[in-house]
Design a protein around this motif. Structure first.
Motif, PDB file in Angstrom:
ATOM      1  N   SER A   1       0.901  -1.159   0.000  1.00 18.68           N
ATOM      2  CA  SER A   1       0.000   0.000   0.000  1.00 18.68           C
ATOM      3  C   SER A   1       0.939   1.208   0.000  1.00 18.68           C
ATOM      4  N   CYS A   2       1.426   1.554  -1.165  1.00 21.06           N
ATOM      5  CA  CYS A   2       2.650   2.348  -1.251  1.00 21.06           C
ATOM      6  C   CYS A   2       2.555   3.735  -0.607  1.00 21.06           C
ATOM      7  N   VAL A   3       3.447   3.913   0.359  1.00 20.60           N
ATOM      8  CA  VAL A   3       3.574   5.200   1.047  1.00 20.60           C
ATOM      9  C   VAL A   3       5.056   5.593   1.088  1.00 20.60           C
ATOM     10  N   LEU A   4       5.725   5.364  -0.039  1.00 22.33           N
ATOM     11  CA  LEU A   4       7.168   5.622  -0.062  1.00 22.33           C
ATOM     12  C   LEU A   4       7.514   7.095  -0.217  1.00 22.33           C
ATOM     13  N   CYS A   5       6.563   7.890  -0.651  1.00 22.38           N
ATOM     14  CA  CYS A   5       6.853   9.315  -0.837  1.00 22.38           C
ATOM     15  C   CYS A   5       5.633  10.119  -0.407  1.00 22.38           C
ATOM     16  N   PRO A   6       5.734  11.437  -0.367  1.00 24.39           N
ATOM     17  CA  PRO A   6       4.620  12.232   0.155  1.00 24.39           C
ATOM     18  C   PRO A   6       3.302  12.068  -0.596  1.00 24.39           C
TER      19      PRO A   6
ATOM     20  N   ARG B   1       1.762   9.269  -1.170  1.00 25.17           N
ATOM     21  CA  ARG B   1       1.023   8.202  -0.470  1.00 25.17           C
ATOM     22  C   ARG B   1      -0.109   7.647  -1.347  1.00 25.17           C
ATOM     23  N   CYS B   2       0.245   7.103  -2.482  1.00 17.04           N
ATOM     24  CA  CYS B   2      -0.765   6.617  -3.438  1.00 17.04           C
ATOM     25  C   CYS B   2      -1.555   5.416  -2.901  1.00 17.04           C
ATOM     26  N   ARG B   3      -0.960   4.663  -1.988  1.00 13.03           N
ATOM     27  CA  ARG B   3      -1.605   3.494  -1.370  1.00 13.03           C
ATOM     28  C   ARG B   3      -2.057   2.457  -2.401  1.00 13.03           C
ATOM     29  N   VAL B   4      -1.302   2.284  -3.463  1.00 11.52           N
ATOM     30  CA  VAL B   4      -1.567   1.217  -4.435  1.00 11.52           C
ATOM     31  C   VAL B   4      -0.715   0.007  -4.052  1.00 11.52           C
ATOM     32  N   ASN B   5      -1.199  -1.179  -4.451  1.00  8.72           N
ATOM     33  CA  ASN B   5      -0.436  -2.397  -4.177  1.00  8.72           C
ATOM     34  C   ASN B   5       0.516  -2.651  -5.342  1.00  8.72           C
TER      35      ASN B   5
HETATM   36  S1  SF4 Z   1       4.410   8.150  -6.292  1.00  5.28           S
HETATM   37 FE1  SF4 Z   1       2.909   6.870  -5.193  1.00  5.28          FE
HETATM   38  S2  SF4 Z   1       3.343   4.782  -5.905  1.00  5.28           S
HETATM   39 FE2  SF4 Z   1       5.141   6.038  -6.383  1.00  5.28          FE
HETATM   40  S3  SF4 Z   1       6.517   5.890  -4.619  1.00  5.28           S
HETATM   41 FE3  SF4 Z   1       5.239   7.667  -4.246  1.00  5.28          FE
HETATM   42  S4  SF4 Z   1       3.530   6.874  -3.002  1.00  5.28           S
HETATM   43 FE4  SF4 Z   1       4.501   5.121  -3.996  1.00  5.28          FE
END
Ligand code: SF4
Length: 327
Positions: free
Chosen positions: A29-34, A36-40
């Motif tokens: 549930s992607c929250v790697l950057c600001p 926070r798209c929350r996609v799998n």
């Molecule tokens: S853009 Fe969205 S999907 Fe890509 S790293 Fe950031 S939170 Fe994750």
């Protein structure tokens, strides 16, 4: 136990593998950057960066155009990752940051690139735009460390970072090379589609500084550890230099190394945007230097495209090249 680079200690202790697992879980549930798209992403869903479960690499090579202590004499081992968490209208790397040049690589192949760059003699592994594939990088690093990798990582980021993600890199990354691209929200949103960039950027850079401190440059002229900030001067004061320099001087330290970049060139969509459709003038670049000076920031580099002198306190000759630089 080996202490340098830091990730070797983490590898020996098993914490690098643990951190890699923690980071990979975030892809569900992607929250790697600001954003926070929350996609799998592990199921192939894609958010703003359009990246799934694997890193995509455009190229890797010894890079001689970075700041002198990063490129050194043998080059910085740059790995250019495709796609990005930002969408800068003027990106000079748009062919792979926005238009997906490159190909997907699995972690063992990425680990092989790292070891190969070390075998080429590079001083470090320079991860260019690593934010959206940080978990894949950590997993690769576990493999590479097991295969003899022992040069430090340079985390070369556009600076649109979540502090809690930067926290996961504590004890793994020795050298941070973030942009501080904007001092105000409006240009960040308009030209890079990066809402609240200054807020996230400042928090993340402060944490990077806490982790690694002021750049430690050895007698050989090579950086061992520490923070180097890049500030790209945009036309018409759009980069907010005053805000950025004030932050660095007051929240970090005036000893911080700053790479003040004059190389802005209207690539990609910029020719169609009136205020971004030209290079930075000599006067604008000199103004940015005066602002930096006014805050007592005396460590770092200027670019020589205007034939300018290096500024007081610099102990390494500035000589950034203008091609193939990350924006
Ligand atoms: S853009 Fe969205 S999907 Fe890509 S790293 Fe950031 S939170 Fe994750």
């Amino acid at each position: 136990m080996r202490n340098y680079p830091s990730y070797l200690k983490a590898f020996d202790a098993g914490t690098l593998a643990q951190r890699s697992k923690e980071a990979f879980a975030l892809l569900e549930s992607c929250v790697l950057c600001p954003r926070r798209c929350r996609v799998n992403r592990l199921k192939g869903e894609k958010g703003f960066c359009r990246t799934g479960g694997y890193a995509r690499v455009c190229s890797y090579m010894p890079h001689h155009g970075e700041e002198p202590p990063i490129s050194g004499t043998r080059g910085s081992g740059a790995i250019f990752f495709s796609q990005c968490t930002m969408a800068c209208a003027y990106c000079q790397n748009y062919e792979f940051s926005q238009e997906r040049s490159g190909r997907e690589v699995q972690e063992d192949e990425l680990a092989g690139f790292m070891v190969e760059l070390q075998e080429m003699g590079c001083h470090n592994i320079n991860l260019v735009s690593p934010t959206h594939i940080m978990p894949q990088i950590l997993k690769s690093l576990v493999i590479a460390a097991g295969n003899g990798l022992q040069i430090p990582l340079v985390y070369n980021t556009g600076g649109y970072e979540l502090p809690e993600i930067v926290a996961l890199l504590d004890g793994i990354v020795d050298i941070y090379l973030p942009d501080m691209r904007y001092g105000r929200n409006a240009p960040a949103e308009r030209y890079s589609q990066a809402p609240q960039y200054p807020y996230y950027n400042q928090k993340a850079v402060k944490l990077m500084h806490q982790q690694v401190g002021v750049a430690d440059i050895g007698d050989d002229g090579i950086i061992k550890r520490g923070l180097v900030i890049r500030h790209l001067v945009l036309p018409q004061g759009l980069s907010g230099t005053e805000t950025v320099m004030r932050f660095v001087a007051s929240e970090l330290t005036t000893q911080t190394y700053i790479s003040l970049m004059s190389q802005y060139t209207p690539y990609y969509h910029a020719p169609q945007i009136q205020e971004l459709s030209r290079r930075v003038s000599l006067e604008e670049y000199e103004d940015a230097q005066k602002i930096r000076d006014s805050y007592g920031l005396n460590n770092g580099w200027v670019q020589e495209s205007f034939g300018l002198e290096r500024f007081a306190g610099v102990h390494i000759k500035p000589s950034l090249s203008k091609d193939k630089e990350k924006q």
